[in-house]
Design an enzyme around this catalytic site. Sequence first.
Site, short mmCIF file in Angstrom:
data_model
loop_
_atom_site.label_atom_id
_atom_site.label_comp_id
_atom_site.label_asym_id
_atom_site.label_seq_id
_atom_site.Cartn_x
_atom_site.Cartn_y
_atom_site.Cartn_z
N ASN A 2 -10.29 0.15 0.44
CA ASN A 2 -8.82 0.17 0.41
C ASN A 2 -8.35 -0.34 -0.94
OD1 ASN A 2 -6.10 -0.34 0.71
ND2 ASN A 2 -6.28 -1.36 2.70
N CYS A 57 0.81 -1.23 0.00
CA CYS A 57 0.00 0.00 0.00
C CYS A 57 0.84 1.27 0.00
CB CYS A 57 -0.94 0.02 1.20
SG CYS A 57 -2.02 -1.40 1.26
N HIS A 101 -3.38 7.04 3.47
CA HIS A 101 -3.82 5.79 2.88
C HIS A 101 -5.22 5.47 3.38
CE1 HIS A 101 -4.05 1.81 1.44
NE2 HIS A 101 -3.79 1.21 2.59
O1 UT7 Z 1 -3.80 -1.50 3.60
C1 UT7 Z 1 -3.03 -2.21 4.53
C2 UT7 Z 1 -3.41 -1.87 5.87
N1 UT7 Z 1 -4.63 -2.51 6.27
C3 UT7 Z 1 -5.20 -2.09 7.33
O2 UT7 Z 1 -4.69 -1.12 7.86
C4 UT7 Z 1 -6.38 -2.79 7.95
C5 UT7 Z 1 -6.21 -2.77 9.44
N2 UT7 Z 1 -7.25 -3.43 10.22
C6 UT7 Z 1 -8.52 -3.02 10.25
O3 UT7 Z 1 -8.94 -2.12 9.55
C7 UT7 Z 1 -9.43 -3.66 11.27
O4 UT7 Z 1 -8.66 -4.44 12.16
C8 UT7 Z 1 -10.55 -4.55 10.65
C9 UT7 Z 1 -11.57 -3.67 9.94
C10 UT7 Z 1 -9.94 -5.55 9.69
C11 UT7 Z 1 -11.29 -5.29 11.76
O5 UT7 Z 1 -11.85 -4.36 12.68
P1 UT7 Z 1 -11.65 -4.60 14.24
O6 UT7 Z 1 -12.37 -3.52 14.93
O7 UT7 Z 1 -10.16 -4.71 14.48
O8 UT7 Z 1 -12.42 -5.94 14.49
P2 UT7 Z 1 -11.86 -7.30 15.10
O9 UT7 Z 1 -10.92 -7.94 14.13
O10 UT7 Z 1 -11.35 -7.03 16.48
O11 UT7 Z 1 -13.18 -8.15 15.17
C12 UT7 Z 1 -14.24 -7.81 16.10
C13 UT7 Z 1 -15.35 -8.84 15.89
C14 UT7 Z 1 -14.86 -10.27 15.87
O12 UT7 Z 1 -15.84 -11.08 16.52
P3 UT7 Z 1 -15.59 -11.59 18.02
O13 UT7 Z 1 -14.31 -12.35 17.97
O14 UT7 Z 1 -15.49 -10.35 18.84
O15 UT7 Z 1 -16.81 -12.40 18.27
C15 UT7 Z 1 -14.86 -10.62 14.40
O16 UT7 Z 1 -15.07 -11.99 14.16
O17 UT7 Z 1 -15.99 -8.61 14.64
C16 UT7 Z 1 -16.04 -9.83 13.90
N3 UT7 Z 1 -15.95 -9.51 12.48
C17 UT7 Z 1 -17.00 -9.19 11.73
N4 UT7 Z 1 -18.31 -9.09 12.02
C18 UT7 Z 1 -19.13 -8.72 11.03
C19 UT7 Z 1 -14.83 -9.46 11.72
N5 UT7 Z 1 -15.15 -9.11 10.46
C20 UT7 Z 1 -16.49 -8.93 10.45
C21 UT7 Z 1 -17.40 -8.57 9.45
N6 UT7 Z 1 -18.72 -8.47 9.78
N7 UT7 Z 1 -17.03 -8.31 8.19
#
Ligand code: UT7
Length: 329
Positions: free
Chosen positions: A285, A114, A254
């Site tokens: 993204n 990225c 980004h």
């Molecule tokens: O370009 C390169 C750089 N990329 C990035 O910078 C991306 C960086 N990361 C992120 O943007 C975030 O970490 C995400 C958007 C990928 C995830 O958001 P988060 O707030 O960190 O969520 P999480 O991974 O902590 O997940 C929270 C909950 C989980 O459920 P439990 O374990 O709490 O029951 C996930 O399973 O949300 C669940 N979850 C979803 N629920 C509904 C994960 N993805 C989804 C989804 N829909 N699409």
Amino acid sequence: MNRKAKIIGTGSYLPERVLTNSDLEQMVETSDDWIVSRTGMKERRLAGPQEYASTMGAAASRVAIADAELTPDQIDFIIVATSTPDYTFPSTACLIQDQIGAKSAGAVDIQAACTGYLYALSMAKAWVETGAYRNILVVAPEKLSSITNYKDRTTCILFGDGAAACIVSLQGKGLVIETIRLGADGEQAELLMVPGGGCRQPATADSVANSQHYIKMAGNEVFKHAVRRMESASKECLEAAQVNEKEIAWVIPHQANIRIIDAMAKRFEHLPPERVFKTVHKYGNTSASSVGIALDELLRAEMTKSGEKILLTAFGAGLTWGAAVLHHE
Ligand code: UT7
């Protein structure tokens, strides 16, 4: 003589097909509410079956070349930054060279995920300022849909396709590239990667069945690195350019996640949200192309005027990061 390279033309290309959050609700267990509140994304674009990094990159390049009031034969070198090249080889840069008819240009691909647009911009700046080349075409095209697992809800909601391009030169009027700062930390390589398809794990029936050719990401960890690294790269770059953050008219980060962008902006004393340019809600993204697409949109909407300073910052797999200070002449 102390002349600085400038961006004298920009272009971008977004494919027509829109993938909305409600489309994703039909594909994986997710909801519009979750996606909007956790990422700020509402929709993203998907390339058609006949669209590739090269064709999207060529489309963006044609616009950038025209914007710079050049013709393709005046391009001396093409640097393409992409994580989704058409082939392992030949380079996508060679394919774009052919498609746009830049017959006298050298061509190479680079890989900085990225952060690719900023890495490519830095190389173009150096080559132009040393006199190695006159007009360099920087292209950042991504067909991320080709490496996205549409069964993995933690990643498939994030990514979109698109391309950005710009011309870097000493001649003409544009955005002076004052300073660029780049960084990397290969120790964190495994946080964000496509494990299959390289020489460590070439494609086999098993590797494909195990989804090894798709993006894998430790989202939470990557999130924290993204905020910290874009903040520190930006501050280092501002210091190197001797520019105070109050002087920055626009920041283009980004477009990985609205929460990353907001968290980064809050770490600055004088960076109100209205000076942070965002496209994340409509394109998601788009990796290397994201900063370039946003810069092109900012310029085309005539939202920046002569005398203003613009800060670009990016972060991605590698890990890699960077920032650039531009000065609108
Ligand atoms: O370009 C390169 C750089 N990329 C990035 O910078 C991306 C960086 N990361 C992120 O943007 C975030 O970490 C995400 C958007 C990928 C995830 O958001 P988060 O707030 O960190 O969520 P999480 O991974 O902590 O997940 C929270 C909950 C989980 O459920 P439990 O374990 O709490 O029951 C996930 O399973 O949300 C669940 N979850 C979803 N629920 C509904 C994960 N993805 C989804 C989804 N829909 N699409």
